[in-house]
Design a protein around this motif. Sequence first.
Motif, mmCIF file in Angstrom:
data_model
loop_
_atom_site.group_PDB
_atom_site.id
_atom_site.type_symbol
_atom_site.label_atom_id
_atom_site.label_comp_id
_atom_site.label_asym_id
_atom_site.label_seq_id
_atom_site.Cartn_x
_atom_site.Cartn_y
_atom_site.Cartn_z
ATOM 1 N N HIS B 152 5.325 0.307 7.507
ATOM 2 C CA HIS B 152 5.906 -1.003 7.232
ATOM 3 C C HIS B 152 6.447 -1.586 8.540
ATOM 4 O O HIS B 152 7.226 -0.941 9.239
ATOM 5 C CB HIS B 152 7.026 -0.858 6.197
ATOM 6 N N SER B 167 -1.348 -10.570 10.869
ATOM 7 C CA SER B 167 -2.686 -10.531 10.296
ATOM 8 C C SER B 167 -3.424 -9.260 10.714
ATOM 9 O O SER B 167 -4.041 -8.583 9.882
ATOM 10 C CB SER B 167 -3.458 -11.772 10.743
ATOM 11 N N ARG B 170 -2.050 -6.334 8.824
ATOM 12 C CA ARG B 170 -2.451 -6.358 7.406
ATOM 13 C C ARG B 170 -3.895 -5.876 7.277
ATOM 14 O O ARG B 170 -4.231 -5.197 6.313
ATOM 15 C CB ARG B 170 -2.327 -7.778 6.817
ATOM 16 N N ASP B 173 -4.010 -2.489 6.773
ATOM 17 C CA ASP B 173 -3.335 -2.092 5.542
ATOM 18 C C ASP B 173 -1.878 -1.691 5.709
ATOM 19 O O ASP B 173 -1.332 -0.980 4.876
ATOM 20 C CB ASP B 173 -4.112 -0.969 4.856
ATOM 21 N N GLN B 175 2.095 -2.593 5.633
ATOM 22 C CA GLN B 175 2.939 -3.569 4.936
ATOM 23 C C GLN B 175 3.623 -4.403 6.015
ATOM 24 O O GLN B 175 4.130 -3.849 6.984
ATOM 25 C CB GLN B 175 3.990 -2.771 4.194
ATOM 26 N N VAL B 176 3.631 -5.740 5.863
ATOM 27 C CA VAL B 176 4.215 -6.579 6.909
ATOM 28 C C VAL B 176 5.237 -7.552 6.328
ATOM 29 O O VAL B 176 4.954 -8.257 5.357
ATOM 30 C CB VAL B 176 3.126 -7.393 7.656
ATOM 31 N N TRP B 205 -2.578 -12.978 1.707
ATOM 32 C CA TRP B 205 -2.722 -11.672 2.355
ATOM 33 C C TRP B 205 -1.495 -10.774 2.130
ATOM 34 O O TRP B 205 -1.308 -9.781 2.839
ATOM 35 C CB TRP B 205 -2.978 -11.841 3.853
ATOM 36 N N ASN B 206 -0.641 -11.167 1.182
ATOM 37 C CA ASN B 206 0.527 -10.357 0.797
ATOM 38 C C ASN B 206 1.490 -10.050 1.935
ATOM 39 O O ASN B 206 1.995 -8.934 2.039
ATOM 40 C CB ASN B 206 0.082 -9.038 0.155
ATOM 41 N N VAL B 207 1.739 -11.038 2.774
ATOM 42 C CA VAL B 207 2.793 -10.868 3.782
ATOM 43 C C VAL B 207 4.110 -11.207 3.098
ATOM 44 O O VAL B 207 4.213 -12.178 2.355
ATOM 45 C CB VAL B 207 2.563 -11.807 4.987
#
Lengths: 65, 398
Positions: B152, B167, B170, B173, B175-176, B205-207
Amino acid sequence: MKVALDAKRCQGHARCAAFAPETFVFDDEGFSRVREGFENVKPELQEKVRRACTNCPEGAITISG
Amino acid sequence: MSPEKVQGGLEPSETVAIVGASLAGGACITRLRELGFTGRIQAIDCDPFAPYDRPPLSKRFLAQNTEIETPRWWSPDCEVIRARAVAFDAQRRALRLRDTSGAERNISADAVVIATGAQPRRLPIEPDGVFALRTAGDALALRHAVDAGAKHVAVIGAGVLGTEIASSLRQQDLQVSMVDAASLPLVRLLGRGMGARAIDWMKEWNVDLHLGVRIESIRCDHGVCAVTLGSGVAIESDLIISAVGARPAVDWLINSGLAIRDGVLCDASGSALSMGHNVVPRVYVAGDVASVECPNGSFARDESWTGAKQQGVKVAETMYYGAQQTVQPEPPYFWTEQFGRRVQILGRVSENGAVSCVKSVPDRNGGLFKVAESGAHVAWIAINAPSLFAQVKAGLLP
Ligand SMILES: Cc1cc2nc3c(=O)[nH]c(=O)nc-3n(C[C@H](O)[C@H](O)[C@H](O)COP(=O)(O)OP(=O)(O)OC[C@H]3O[C@@H](n4cnc5c(N)ncnc54)[C@H](O)[C@@H]3O)c2cc1C
Ligand code: SF4
């Protein structure tokens, strides 16, 4: 002098065509390639092609010979 | 017609010293050799990896583990001196250099180019252990930390560098979490209109986004890190990366006699200015460190690949011929790759510019956009649309 373009590296910044429009053409996707028959660079185009090479931010253009 | 050399132009017996063997310095050397300069060129740089290109460091180098390579714009026809310039006397063109062992020596040259670029700005509350990204060494350290098992990462700063790093991580893979005081990302590069859209890319992109927040404190000991916000929320991570902007590398020029104000001031030809704003003979400035005089009399620093490249070429010509050459300037160009978007910006976007879509390319999450300021066109933005961009470049679109 020969010129080659690495399609895997090209990101379509279109700088090569700005410096050497005779030598580089774009495909429909917006990526550059060497115009057919222009792989062997004629003397009068060499300076332009050299400039295109040093101005490509992706290092996609290679000059040899 | 090739221009004439005037008095003050370079003679073959003369020596040129270039401080900073990166893009601006390298472009200058290559251009000097193209012009036919046969004299001695010394390129001074303290970075053991120089020369290399920086744009890949936050992109493919981080995301795809590519190698650092010698760039096409570099000309090996020079002497590279691995040392840090620690002082400069502009009148005498005398440099003091310090090598890695701490030994110092003085050199002087007939012409000197200042091309020391920029370095990361750091927040006063940043403790030791927070990462930054400017050099190949920084990028290797970051990659090493990721390989060592960081899961993370917290990125401080949602500008172009911070968002590219987010980016790239991510893509691996990780976690950011991203934190910024501004309420929109990428405002300086893309303006507020497009910045608002960029929030969607990052969410897609689930940031974990924390925008418009104040940072209360930053903690970083032995891989246990936390960014605590004004709200009391603590973002815990294995690693913190600071990407809050860059400042020009001018520390070594403090007593040089040169005018320094957010960079070294120079005129449009790249000639350095003294404190009294007079041209200092045969001292030139190029790249991220240069604060260049604009037609309206103000000074501006450009922090871009094409800008640094052009300025390096320009000072080579000014120096070689002894006077400024008239060249058609290229429009400003910048690009970024992030969250599956290849973004190309031609011109300069103003923060509150009005964005309009010229052509949408929905199947690629992209399109071509125009930006206007007070009704006048100022920039193009192409997203995942290199063919439309090529048409813009070729002047085929109005
Ligand atoms: C991670 C990253 C990504 C980027 N991505 C993009 C992008 O996508 N598109 C774009 O247009 N631009 C991008 N940029 C910006 C671009 O890379 C810079 O504008 C460019 O590198 C500026 O070149 P320069 O030669 O002026 O300075 P720099 O590249 O900063 O080089 C300065 C050199 O001077 C040396 N130096 C500094 N001080 C001293 C001293 N006292 N003594 C000796 N040597 C010294 C340094 O070691 C360095 O090698 C990016 C920058 C970074 C850091
Ligand atoms: S300048 Fe380089 S990256 Fe850009 S289009 Fe030409 S080859 Fe491709």
